[in-house]
Design a protein around this motif. Structure first.
Motif, PDB file in Angstrom:
ATOM      1  N   ALA A 266      51.263  -6.489 -64.149  1.00 56.90           N
ATOM      2  CA  ALA A 266      50.173  -6.588 -65.118  1.00 56.90           C
ATOM      3  C   ALA A 266      50.318  -5.500 -66.180  1.00 56.90           C
ATOM      4  O   ALA A 266      50.968  -4.473 -65.960  1.00 56.90           O
ATOM      5  N   GLY A 267      49.707  -5.737 -67.327  1.00 56.16           N
ATOM      6  CA  GLY A 267      49.734  -4.749 -68.396  1.00 56.16           C
ATOM      7  C   GLY A 267      48.419  -4.735 -69.145  1.00 56.16           C
ATOM      8  O   GLY A 267      47.781  -5.785 -69.318  1.00 56.16           O
ATOM      9  N   VAL A 268      47.998  -3.545 -69.584  1.00 59.12           N
ATOM     10  CA  VAL A 268      46.748  -3.424 -70.337  1.00 59.12           C
ATOM     11  C   VAL A 268      46.998  -2.696 -71.653  1.00 59.12           C
ATOM     12  O   VAL A 268      47.944  -1.916 -71.787  1.00 59.12           O
ATOM     13  N   ASN A 269      46.125  -2.937 -72.609  1.00 61.24           N
ATOM     14  CA  ASN A 269      46.174  -2.236 -73.880  1.00 61.24           C
ATOM     15  C   ASN A 269      45.899  -0.749 -73.665  1.00 61.24           C
ATOM     16  O   ASN A 269      45.347  -0.338 -72.635  1.00 61.24           O
ATOM     17  N   VAL A 282      41.451  -3.789 -67.317  1.00 64.21           N
ATOM     18  CA  VAL A 282      42.205  -4.011 -66.082  1.00 64.21           C
ATOM     19  C   VAL A 282      41.649  -5.210 -65.334  1.00 64.21           C
ATOM     20  O   VAL A 282      42.395  -6.019 -64.773  1.00 64.21           O
ATOM     21  N   GLY A 283      40.316  -5.338 -65.332  1.00 62.03           N
ATOM     22  CA  GLY A 283      39.694  -6.461 -64.630  1.00 62.03           C
ATOM     23  C   GLY A 283      40.154  -7.803 -65.165  1.00 62.03           C
ATOM     24  O   GLY A 283      40.442  -8.731 -64.409  1.00 62.03           O
ATOM     25  N   LYS A 284      40.251  -7.913 -66.488  1.00 68.20           N
ATOM     26  CA  LYS A 284      40.720  -9.163 -67.099  1.00 68.20           C
ATOM     27  C   LYS A 284      42.171  -9.435 -66.726  1.00 68.20           C
ATOM     28  O   LYS A 284      42.546 -10.584 -66.436  1.00 68.20           O
ATOM     29  N   ALA A 285      42.985  -8.385 -66.711  1.00 68.10           N
ATOM     30  CA  ALA A 285      44.398  -8.554 -66.386  1.00 68.10           C
ATOM     31  C   ALA A 285      44.598  -9.046 -64.964  1.00 68.10           C
ATOM     32  O   ALA A 285      45.566  -9.774 -64.685  1.00 68.10           O
ATOM     33  N   LEU A 286      43.709  -8.678 -64.066  1.00 67.01           N
ATOM     34  CA  LEU A 286      43.900  -8.989 -62.646  1.00 67.01           C
ATOM     35  C   LEU A 286      42.998 -10.117 -62.148  1.00 67.01           C
ATOM     36  O   LEU A 286      43.059 -10.465 -60.965  1.00 67.01           O
ATOM     37  N   ARG A 287      42.191 -10.671 -63.040  1.00 62.59           N
ATOM     38  CA  ARG A 287      41.237 -11.700 -62.629  1.00 62.59           C
ATOM     39  C   ARG A 287      41.954 -12.894 -62.007  1.00 62.59           C
ATOM     40  O   ARG A 287      42.917 -13.417 -62.557  1.00 62.59           O
ATOM     41  N   GLY A 288      41.490 -13.292 -60.811  1.00 63.33           N
ATOM     42  CA  GLY A 288      42.015 -14.472 -60.143  1.00 63.33           C
ATOM     43  C   GLY A 288      43.295 -14.259 -59.369  1.00 63.33           C
ATOM     44  O   GLY A 288      43.877 -15.213 -58.853  1.00 63.33           O
ATOM     45  N   ARG A 289      43.758 -13.026 -59.252  1.00 64.49           N
ATOM     46  CA  ARG A 289      45.022 -12.797 -58.547  1.00 64.49           C
ATOM     47  C   ARG A 289      44.840 -12.900 -57.032  1.00 64.49           C
ATOM     48  O   ARG A 289      43.721 -12.784 -56.512  1.00 64.49           O
ATOM     49  N   ASP A 290      45.940 -13.081 -56.339  1.00 66.27           N
ATOM     50  CA  ASP A 290      45.950 -13.123 -54.880  1.00 66.27           C
ATOM     51  C   ASP A 290      45.858 -11.696 -54.358  1.00 66.27           C
ATOM     52  O   ASP A 290      46.783 -10.896 -54.554  1.00 66.27           O
ATOM     53  N   PRO A 291      44.764 -11.313 -53.686  1.00 61.99           N
ATOM     54  CA  PRO A 291      44.599  -9.920 -53.241  1.00 61.99           C
ATOM     55  C   PRO A 291      45.588  -9.494 -52.163  1.00 61.99           C
ATOM     56  O   PRO A 291      45.713  -8.302 -51.882  1.00 61.99           O
ATOM     57  N   ALA A 292      46.286 -10.447 -51.562  1.00 60.50           N
ATOM     58  CA  ALA A 292      47.272 -10.084 -50.543  1.00 60.50           C
ATOM     59  C   ALA A 292      48.612  -9.703 -51.170  1.00 60.50           C
ATOM     60  O   ALA A 292      49.505  -9.191 -50.485  1.00 60.50           O
ATOM     61  N   ARG A 293      48.735  -9.921 -52.467  1.00 60.57           N
ATOM     62  CA  ARG A 293      49.998  -9.688 -53.157  1.00 60.57           C
ATOM     63  C   ARG A 293      49.996  -8.316 -53.836  1.00 60.57           C
ATOM     64  O   ARG A 293      48.998  -7.885 -54.397  1.00 60.57           O
ATOM     65  N   ALA A 294      51.111  -7.614 -53.778  1.00 61.41           N
ATOM     66  CA  ALA A 294      51.233  -6.312 -54.444  1.00 61.41           C
ATOM     67  C   ALA A 294      51.127  -6.491 -55.953  1.00 61.41           C
ATOM     68  O   ALA A 294      51.564  -7.503 -56.504  1.00 61.41           O
ATOM     69  N   VAL A 295      50.548  -5.472 -56.624  1.00 55.58           N
ATOM     70  CA  VAL A 295      50.434  -5.530 -58.079  1.00 55.58           C
ATOM     71  C   VAL A 295      50.861  -4.198 -58.675  1.00 55.58           C
ATOM     72  O   VAL A 295      50.466  -3.125 -58.209  1.00 55.58           O
ATOM     73  N   VAL A 296      51.706  -4.278 -59.694  1.00 56.14           N
ATOM     74  CA  VAL A 296      52.155  -3.116 -60.453  1.00 56.14           C
ATOM     75  C   VAL A 296      51.526  -3.210 -61.836  1.00 56.14           C
ATOM     76  O   VAL A 296      51.634  -4.244 -62.503  1.00 56.14           O
TER      77      VAL A 296
END
Length: 380
Positions: A266-269, A282-296
């Motif tokens: 993910a990336g944010v302004n 950050v919330g918009k960037a991650l909205r709807g993601r699978d919480p079991a999956r790692a995120v960078v």
């Protein structure tokens, strides 16, 4: 108001430097007048570099940026050295009042000239060394980081992290090519440019950025804005980088599958983007993601890490700080950003801050050599 405060402060500090290094060491006459004029010219170059360095064509701007920014670095270390030398001056104050001369001058002048010579030699030596470090180009730092939720099949994924190139009047196409060659030698799986790529317009710097087209990786190159993109005209750069094969991440994410294992990138302004009605979210960037999956998360400024913690991000990759660039400036950077360089833990979120590939302002790095980081993601 900010510019008035900063300008007023710099003026007062230059008066102090003039008093200690010129007035206290010379007699009224030609030498003092020449030194005063030289100091005024250096200040003028410095102001021109600040005001016009990102506005003018780099071919023109370099003529005042080089002397102006080098003087800024010299001034910084002259200030530090002169302030430190106030301590022995204080202890020798009584000795300096004696009427007995030394080397044909009064003890007061002898002490003033001695401390001025020490401060000058120290500043010139430090800035000379720092210039060779800054202009020598970045080295590669390799950092393995274990992510608690990373799919073991994606373990070993390598991200080349580039930040703070600051293309402009002092760094151009040849520097970009050095960065690209260095990254391609690492054969990364992805490239992340986390802001402050430029100090100037597309019109003036498109040619300098052109070698970025040749970046090579398995999953492509991604870009987030830094604060300097907003100073330079962020919309035109956000529109331009895709023509170089680079994908901007503007409060959004992509899923990356590597050897059968998937994680989110993910990336944010930039954190200051709200001033241009272009908020970091950050919330918009991650909205709807699978919480079991790692995120960078790619975020230019380390200060965004609290939002990353609140949204359960595994790893945030940032730049912005330059590692302090000219020590001991990192002390102020730490107060403002909370992290200066390297890896740190914040709740369940890890933060890695690169020192950056280029420099801003003075072409000088002291205590913070430039780098490109290759981050290797590992499963527990």
């Amino acid at each position: 108001m900010f510019l008035l405060v900063v300008g007023g402060g710099l003026a007062l500090l230059h008066i102090y430097i003039w008093k200690r290094l010129v007035r206290d060491t010379t007699s009224p006459g030609l030498v003092r007048r020449v030194a005063a004029v030289a100091l005024i010219l250096l200040v003028a170059f410095m102001i021109a570099a600040f005001v016009f360095g990102t506005q003018a064509d780099p071919a023109v701007a370099q003529w005042f940026a080089w002397p102006g920014y080098l003087w800024l670095a010299l001034f910084y270390y002259l200030m530090l050295a002169t302030l430190v030398l106030e301590v022995p001056r204080l202890f020798l104050r009584k000795w300096a009042k004696s009427d007995e001369p030394i080397a044909g001058v009064s003890r007061r002048v002898f002490l003033a000239r001695g401390t001025a010579a020490i401060a000058g030699a120290a500043a010139v030596g430090i800035v000379g060394y720092g210039t060779t470090v800054a202009m020598g180009g970045p080295s590669v730092t390799r950092v393995p980081i274990t992510l608690r939720r990373l799919d073991p099949r994606a373990s070993g994924f390598r991200i080349a992290l580039i930040s703070d190139v600051h293309l402009g009047p002092l760094l151009g196409r040849s520097f970009t090519q050095r960065v690209v060659d260095l990254v391609n030698e690492q054969r990364p799986d992805a490239v992340a440019i986390v802001g402050d790529l430029v100090d100037g317009s597309v019109e003036h710097l498109a040619e300098a950025a052109e070698p970025l087209r040749d970046l090579r990786s398995t999953h492509g190159t991604f870009f987030v804005t830094g604060n300097h993109e907003y100073y330079s005209g962020y919309t035109e750069w956000v529109d331009h980088v895709p023509t170089l094969g680079i994908r901007p991440l503007r409060n959004e994410r992509v899923s990356i599958t590597h050897h059968g294992g998937t994680f989110d990138l993910a990336g944010v302004n930039d954190a200051t983007a709200y001033q241009w009605q272009d908020d970091a979210d950050v919330g918009k960037a991650l909205r709807g993601r699978d919480p079991a999956r790692a995120v960078v998360l790619l975020a230019h400024q380390p200060v965004d890490v609290q939002d990353a913690v609140d949204h359960d991000v595994d790893l945030q990759l940032s730049g912005h700080t330059h590692g302090g660039q000219i020590t001991p400036f990192e002390l102020l950077v730490s107060l403002q950003q909370g992290a200066v360089a390297g890896l740190s833990q914040h709740g369940n979120t890890q933060l890695y801050v690169t020192r950056g590939a280029g420099f801003w302002g003075p072409p000088v790095r002291v205590g913070a050599p430039p780098d490109i980081t290759v981050v290797e993601l590992r499963a527990p």
